[in-house]
Design a protein around this motif. Structure first.
Motif, PDB file in Angstrom:
ATOM      1  N   MET A   1     -17.281  43.087  -3.706  1.00 45.75           N
ATOM      2  CA  MET A   1     -18.327  42.304  -3.047  1.00 45.75           C
ATOM      3  C   MET A   1     -17.735  40.995  -2.500  1.00 45.75           C
ATOM      4  SD  MET A   1     -21.656  42.579  -2.740  1.00 45.75           S
ATOM      5  CE  MET A   1     -23.118  41.658  -2.509  1.00 45.75           C
ATOM      6  N   VAL A   2     -16.985  40.312  -3.346  1.00 51.64           N
ATOM      7  CA  VAL A   2     -16.365  39.062  -2.920  1.00 51.64           C
ATOM      8  C   VAL A   2     -15.347  39.326  -1.813  1.00 51.64           C
ATOM      9  CG1 VAL A   2     -14.904  37.147  -3.672  1.00 51.64           C
ATOM     10  CG2 VAL A   2     -16.725  37.980  -5.165  1.00 51.64           C
ATOM     11  N   VAL A   3     -14.604  40.425  -1.946  1.00 50.73           N
ATOM     12  CA  VAL A   3     -13.593  40.765  -0.942  1.00 50.73           C
ATOM     13  C   VAL A   3     -14.249  41.043   0.402  1.00 50.73           C
ATOM     14  CG1 VAL A   3     -11.816  42.440  -0.325  1.00 50.73           C
ATOM     15  CG2 VAL A   3     -11.997  41.647  -2.674  1.00 50.73           C
ATOM     16  N   ILE A   8     -15.608  39.237   5.953  1.00 49.98           N
ATOM     17  CA  ILE A   8     -16.572  38.940   7.023  1.00 49.98           C
ATOM     18  C   ILE A   8     -16.471  37.478   7.440  1.00 49.98           C
ATOM     19  CG2 ILE A   8     -19.038  38.766   7.551  1.00 49.98           C
ATOM     20  CD1 ILE A   8     -19.407  41.259   5.749  1.00 49.98           C
ATOM     21  N   TYR A   9     -16.323  36.588   6.474  1.00 49.20           N
ATOM     22  CA  TYR A   9     -16.178  35.157   6.771  1.00 49.20           C
ATOM     23  C   TYR A   9     -14.917  34.903   7.604  1.00 49.20           C
ATOM     24  CZ  TYR A   9     -15.407  30.172   6.026  1.00 49.20           C
ATOM     25  OH  TYR A   9     -15.178  28.850   6.204  1.00 49.20           O
ATOM     26  N   THR A  10     -13.805  35.539   7.217  1.00 42.12           N
ATOM     27  CA  THR A  10     -12.544  35.356   7.942  1.00 42.12           C
ATOM     28  C   THR A  10     -12.652  35.881   9.371  1.00 42.12           C
ATOM     29  OG1 THR A  10     -11.340  35.602   5.859  1.00 42.12           O
ATOM     30  CG2 THR A  10     -10.069  35.807   7.884  1.00 42.12           C
ATOM     31  N   ILE A  18      -8.603  43.045  13.604  1.00 42.51           N
ATOM     32  CA  ILE A  18      -7.567  44.002  13.195  1.00 42.51           C
ATOM     33  C   ILE A  18      -6.718  43.442  12.061  1.00 42.51           C
ATOM     34  CG2 ILE A  18      -5.503  45.239  13.965  1.00 42.51           C
ATOM     35  CD1 ILE A  18      -6.821  45.384  16.733  1.00 42.51           C
ATOM     36  N   ILE A  19      -6.251  42.211  12.206  1.00 41.68           N
ATOM     37  CA  ILE A  19      -5.397  41.612  11.179  1.00 41.68           C
ATOM     38  C   ILE A  19      -6.165  41.477   9.866  1.00 41.68           C
ATOM     39  CG2 ILE A  19      -4.167  39.503  10.527  1.00 41.68           C
ATOM     40  CD1 ILE A  19      -3.501  39.161  13.516  1.00 41.68           C
ATOM     41  N   THR A  20      -7.411  41.034   9.950  1.00 44.03           N
ATOM     42  CA  THR A  20      -8.224  40.878   8.737  1.00 44.03           C
ATOM     43  C   THR A  20      -8.472  42.233   8.083  1.00 44.03           C
ATOM     44  OG1 THR A  20      -9.300  38.979   9.741  1.00 44.03           O
ATOM     45  CG2 THR A  20     -10.360  39.925   7.824  1.00 44.03           C
ATOM     46  N   SER A  21      -8.745  43.249   8.872  1.00 43.59           N
ATOM     47  CA  SER A  21      -8.984  44.588   8.318  1.00 43.59           C
ATOM     48  C   SER A  21      -7.745  45.112   7.598  1.00 43.59           C
ATOM     49  CB  SER A  21      -9.375  45.562   9.431  1.00 43.59           C
ATOM     50  OG  SER A  21     -10.580  45.154  10.023  1.00 43.59           O
ATOM     51  N   GLY A  23      -5.354  43.276   6.275  1.00 42.11           N
ATOM     52  CA  GLY A  23      -5.201  42.458   5.061  1.00 42.11           C
ATOM     53  C   GLY A  23      -6.131  42.906   3.959  1.00 42.11           C
ATOM     54  N   MET A  24      -7.375  43.186   4.311  1.00 42.21           N
ATOM     55  CA  MET A  24      -8.342  43.625   3.302  1.00 42.21           C
ATOM     56  C   MET A  24      -7.946  44.998   2.754  1.00 42.21           C
ATOM     57  SD  MET A  24     -10.094  41.014   3.259  1.00 42.21           S
ATOM     58  CE  MET A  24     -11.563  41.278   2.345  1.00 42.21           C
ATOM     59  N   GLY A  25      -7.420  45.854   3.609  1.00 45.06           N
ATOM     60  CA  GLY A  25      -6.972  47.163   3.151  1.00 45.06           C
ATOM     61  C   GLY A  25      -5.836  47.046   2.150  1.00 45.06           C
ATOM     62  N   VAL A  26      -4.912  46.135   2.406  1.00 43.76           N
ATOM     63  CA  VAL A  26      -3.800  45.927   1.483  1.00 43.76           C
ATOM     64  C   VAL A  26      -4.309  45.401   0.145  1.00 43.76           C
ATOM     65  CG1 VAL A  26      -1.753  44.500   1.056  1.00 43.76           C
ATOM     66  CG2 VAL A  26      -2.072  45.597   3.275  1.00 43.76           C
ATOM     67  N   ILE A  27      -5.214  44.430   0.187  1.00 42.40           N
ATOM     68  CA  ILE A  27      -5.768  43.860  -1.055  1.00 42.40           C
ATOM     69  C   ILE A  27      -6.494  44.930  -1.862  1.00 42.40           C
ATOM     70  CG2 ILE A  27      -7.499  42.261  -1.965  1.00 42.40           C
ATOM     71  CD1 ILE A  27      -6.725  40.387   0.369  1.00 42.40           C
ATOM     72  N   LEU A  28      -7.332  45.713  -1.210  1.00 41.57           N
ATOM     73  CA  LEU A  28      -8.069  46.766  -1.922  1.00 41.57           C
ATOM     74  C   LEU A  28      -7.112  47.822  -2.466  1.00 41.57           C
ATOM     75  CD1 LEU A  28     -11.185  47.203   0.386  1.00 41.57           C
ATOM     76  CD2 LEU A  28     -11.082  46.114  -1.859  1.00 41.57           C
ATOM     77  N   GLY A  29      -6.057  48.130  -1.730  1.00 48.63           N
ATOM     78  CA  GLY A  29      -5.064  49.085  -2.206  1.00 48.63           C
ATOM     79  C   GLY A  29      -4.369  48.592  -3.465  1.00 48.63           C
TER      80      GLY A  29
END
Length: 55
Positions: A1-3, A8-10, A18-21, A23-29
């Motif tokens: 939820m926080v991620v 969305i804020y970023t 694209i860059i944010t997506s 980054g989020m994929g790497v964090i979730l991975g």
């Protein structure tokens, strides 16, 4: 939820979808890998405890 909220804020601030997506994929991975390793460790511990009780 926080991620998701942070992502969305970023996107809203920088406009870099694209860059944010990526980054989020790497964090979730990384979170998935950590959770998976921890669950394997717990499973191994529970199995060893069960074997001790059967002996």
């Amino acid at each position: 939820m926080v991620v998701v909220a942070g992502g969305i804020y970023t996107i809203a601030i920088t406009g870099e979808l694209i860059i944010t997506s990526l980054g989020m994929g790497v964090i979730l991975g990384l979170f998935f890998i950590l959770i998976n390793k921890e669950s394997q460790r717990i499973e191994k511990y529970l199995y060893e405890e069960e074997q001790k009780q059967q002996d």
